[in-house]
Design a protein around this motif. Structure first.
Motif, mmCIF file in Angstrom:
data_model
loop_
_atom_site.group_PDB
_atom_site.id
_atom_site.type_symbol
_atom_site.label_atom_id
_atom_site.label_comp_id
_atom_site.label_asym_id
_atom_site.label_seq_id
_atom_site.Cartn_x
_atom_site.Cartn_y
_atom_site.Cartn_z
ATOM 1 N N VAL A 5 0.848 -1.183 0.000
ATOM 2 C CA VAL A 5 0.000 0.000 0.000
ATOM 3 C C VAL A 5 0.886 1.236 0.000
ATOM 4 O O VAL A 5 1.671 1.451 0.933
ATOM 5 N N GLU A 6 0.747 2.041 -1.051
ATOM 6 C CA GLU A 6 1.504 3.287 -1.141
ATOM 7 C C GLU A 6 0.704 4.434 -0.515
ATOM 8 O O GLU A 6 -0.531 4.428 -0.533
ATOM 9 N N SER A 7 1.422 5.403 -0.012
ATOM 10 C CA SER A 7 0.789 6.610 0.519
ATOM 11 C C SER A 7 1.782 7.754 0.414
ATOM 12 O O SER A 7 2.984 7.530 0.213
ATOM 13 N N GLY A 8 1.265 8.958 0.563
ATOM 14 C CA GLY A 8 2.125 10.133 0.581
ATOM 15 C C GLY A 8 2.109 10.976 -0.671
ATOM 16 O O GLY A 8 2.758 12.023 -0.718
ATOM 17 N N GLY A 9 1.390 10.536 -1.692
ATOM 18 C CA GLY A 9 1.327 11.323 -2.914
ATOM 19 C C GLY A 9 0.461 12.556 -2.724
ATOM 20 O O GLY A 9 -0.176 12.752 -1.687
ATOM 21 N N GLY A 10 0.474 13.409 -3.748
ATOM 22 C CA GLY A 10 -0.347 14.602 -3.690
ATOM 23 C C GLY A 10 0.153 15.662 -4.629
ATOM 24 O O GLY A 10 0.964 15.389 -5.528
ATOM 25 N N LEU A 11 -0.334 16.868 -4.407
ATOM 26 C CA LEU A 11 0.050 18.016 -5.222
ATOM 27 C C LEU A 11 1.128 18.803 -4.489
ATOM 28 O O LEU A 11 0.980 19.120 -3.294
ATOM 29 N N VAL A 12 2.200 19.120 -5.185
ATOM 30 C CA VAL A 12 3.298 19.865 -4.587
ATOM 31 C C VAL A 12 3.816 20.870 -5.599
ATOM 32 O O VAL A 12 3.763 20.633 -6.812
ATOM 33 N N GLN A 13 4.283 21.995 -5.100
ATOM 34 C CA GLN A 13 4.833 23.014 -5.991
ATOM 35 C C GLN A 13 6.233 22.641 -6.443
ATOM 36 O O GLN A 13 6.948 21.908 -5.729
ATOM 37 N N PRO A 14 6.644 23.115 -7.589
ATOM 38 C CA PRO A 14 8.034 22.874 -8.021
ATOM 39 C C PRO A 14 9.017 23.331 -6.953
ATOM 40 O O PRO A 14 8.848 24.389 -6.334
ATOM 41 N N GLY A 15 10.030 22.502 -6.739
ATOM 42 C CA GLY A 15 11.006 22.771 -5.702
ATOM 43 C C GLY A 15 10.657 22.170 -4.365
ATOM 44 O O GLY A 15 11.493 22.163 -3.447
ATOM 45 N N GLY A 16 9.438 21.664 -4.243
ATOM 46 C CA GLY A 16 8.996 21.084 -2.991
ATOM 47 C C GLY A 16 9.462 19.652 -2.806
ATOM 48 O O GLY A 16 10.189 19.098 -3.651
ATOM 49 N N SER A 17 9.034 19.070 -1.695
ATOM 50 C CA SER A 17 9.436 17.708 -1.341
ATOM 51 C C SER A 17 8.221 16.869 -0.968
ATOM 52 O O SER A 17 7.204 17.402 -0.506
ATOM 53 N N LEU A 18 8.356 15.598 -1.186
ATOM 54 C CA LEU A 18 7.369 14.616 -0.755
ATOM 55 C C LEU A 18 8.091 13.357 -0.329
ATOM 56 O O LEU A 18 9.159 13.035 -0.879
ATOM 57 N N THR A 19 7.504 12.663 0.612
ATOM 58 C CA THR A 19 7.989 11.344 0.981
ATOM 59 C C THR A 19 6.872 10.336 0.776
ATOM 60 O O THR A 19 5.802 10.460 1.371
ATOM 61 N N LEU A 20 7.131 9.388 -0.088
ATOM 62 C CA LEU A 20 6.176 8.315 -0.331
ATOM 63 C C LEU A 20 6.518 7.123 0.545
ATOM 64 O O LEU A 20 7.691 6.842 0.802
ATOM 65 N N SER A 21 5.488 6.423 0.973
ATOM 66 C CA SER A 21 5.667 5.224 1.775
ATOM 67 C C SER A 21 5.049 4.032 1.067
ATOM 68 O O SER A 21 4.011 4.160 0.415
ATOM 69 N N CYS A 22 5.684 2.910 1.221
ATOM 70 C CA CYS A 22 5.176 1.646 0.693
ATOM 71 C C CYS A 22 5.153 0.667 1.859
ATOM 72 O O CYS A 22 6.218 0.194 2.291
ATOM 73 N N ALA A 23 3.966 0.403 2.356
ATOM 74 C CA ALA A 23 3.819 -0.490 3.499
ATOM 75 C C ALA A 23 3.469 -1.886 3.009
ATOM 76 O O ALA A 23 2.532 -2.065 2.235
ATOM 77 N N ALA A 24 4.234 -2.856 3.462
ATOM 78 C CA ALA A 24 4.021 -4.240 3.051
ATOM 79 C C ALA A 24 3.428 -5.036 4.200
ATOM 80 O O ALA A 24 3.770 -4.825 5.358
ATOM 81 N N SER A 25 2.540 -5.934 3.854
ATOM 82 C CA SER A 25 1.963 -6.821 4.863
ATOM 83 C C SER A 25 2.242 -8.257 4.469
ATOM 84 O O SER A 25 2.255 -8.600 3.288
ATOM 85 N N GLY A 26 2.444 -9.092 5.451
ATOM 86 C CA GLY A 26 2.802 -10.478 5.209
ATOM 87 C C GLY A 26 3.942 -10.858 6.127
ATOM 88 O O GLY A 26 4.803 -10.031 6.430
ATOM 89 N N SER A 27 3.963 -12.102 6.536
ATOM 90 C CA SER A 27 4.932 -12.540 7.539
ATOM 91 C C SER A 27 6.370 -12.452 7.060
ATOM 92 O O SER A 27 7.282 -12.308 7.863
#
Length: 121
Positions: A5-27
């Protein structure tokens, strides 16, 4: 079976920053190599990087090298994509994918649903 499951996307202005997360489930999620991919509008999907359970990561392509960083937290079963100095051409759908142990350029066993990143003023 592994779910991503990815999260953290969105709208950002040029020069800005984002951190995306990828959460995995399973043993055994912490044993999988996780790759981050991007598909820009009208373009083929490209791999940005990949990181193994030991933290060995693949190089980023030149357009994002020095601006993007991939890390992982095995305890949280989460892989992060830190994106700095974002440009309009970074716009696209970002997806993570998992492959048992080793990274690959394209062949992955499990995929997340993707998260949209839009860089615009």
């Amino acid at each position: 079976q592994l779910q991503l499951v990815e999260s953290g996307g969105g709208l950002v202005q040029p020069g800005g920053s984002l951190t995306l997360s990828c959460a995995a489930s399973g043993s055994t999620a912490d044993r999988y190599a996780i790759g981050w991919f991007r598909q820009a509008p009208g373009m083929e999907r490209e791999r940005l990087s990949c990181i193994t359970s030991l933290g060995i990561s693949a190089n980023f392509p030149d357009p994002v090298k020095g601006r993007f960083t991939i890390t992982r937290d095995n305890a949280k079963k989460t892989v992060y994509l830190q994106m700095n100095s974002l440009k309009p051409e970074d716009t696209g759908v970002y997806s993570c994918a998992a492959r048992w142990i080793f990274c690959s350029a394209k062949e992955y066993d499990y995929w997340g649903q993707g998260t949209q990143v839009t860089v615009s003023s």
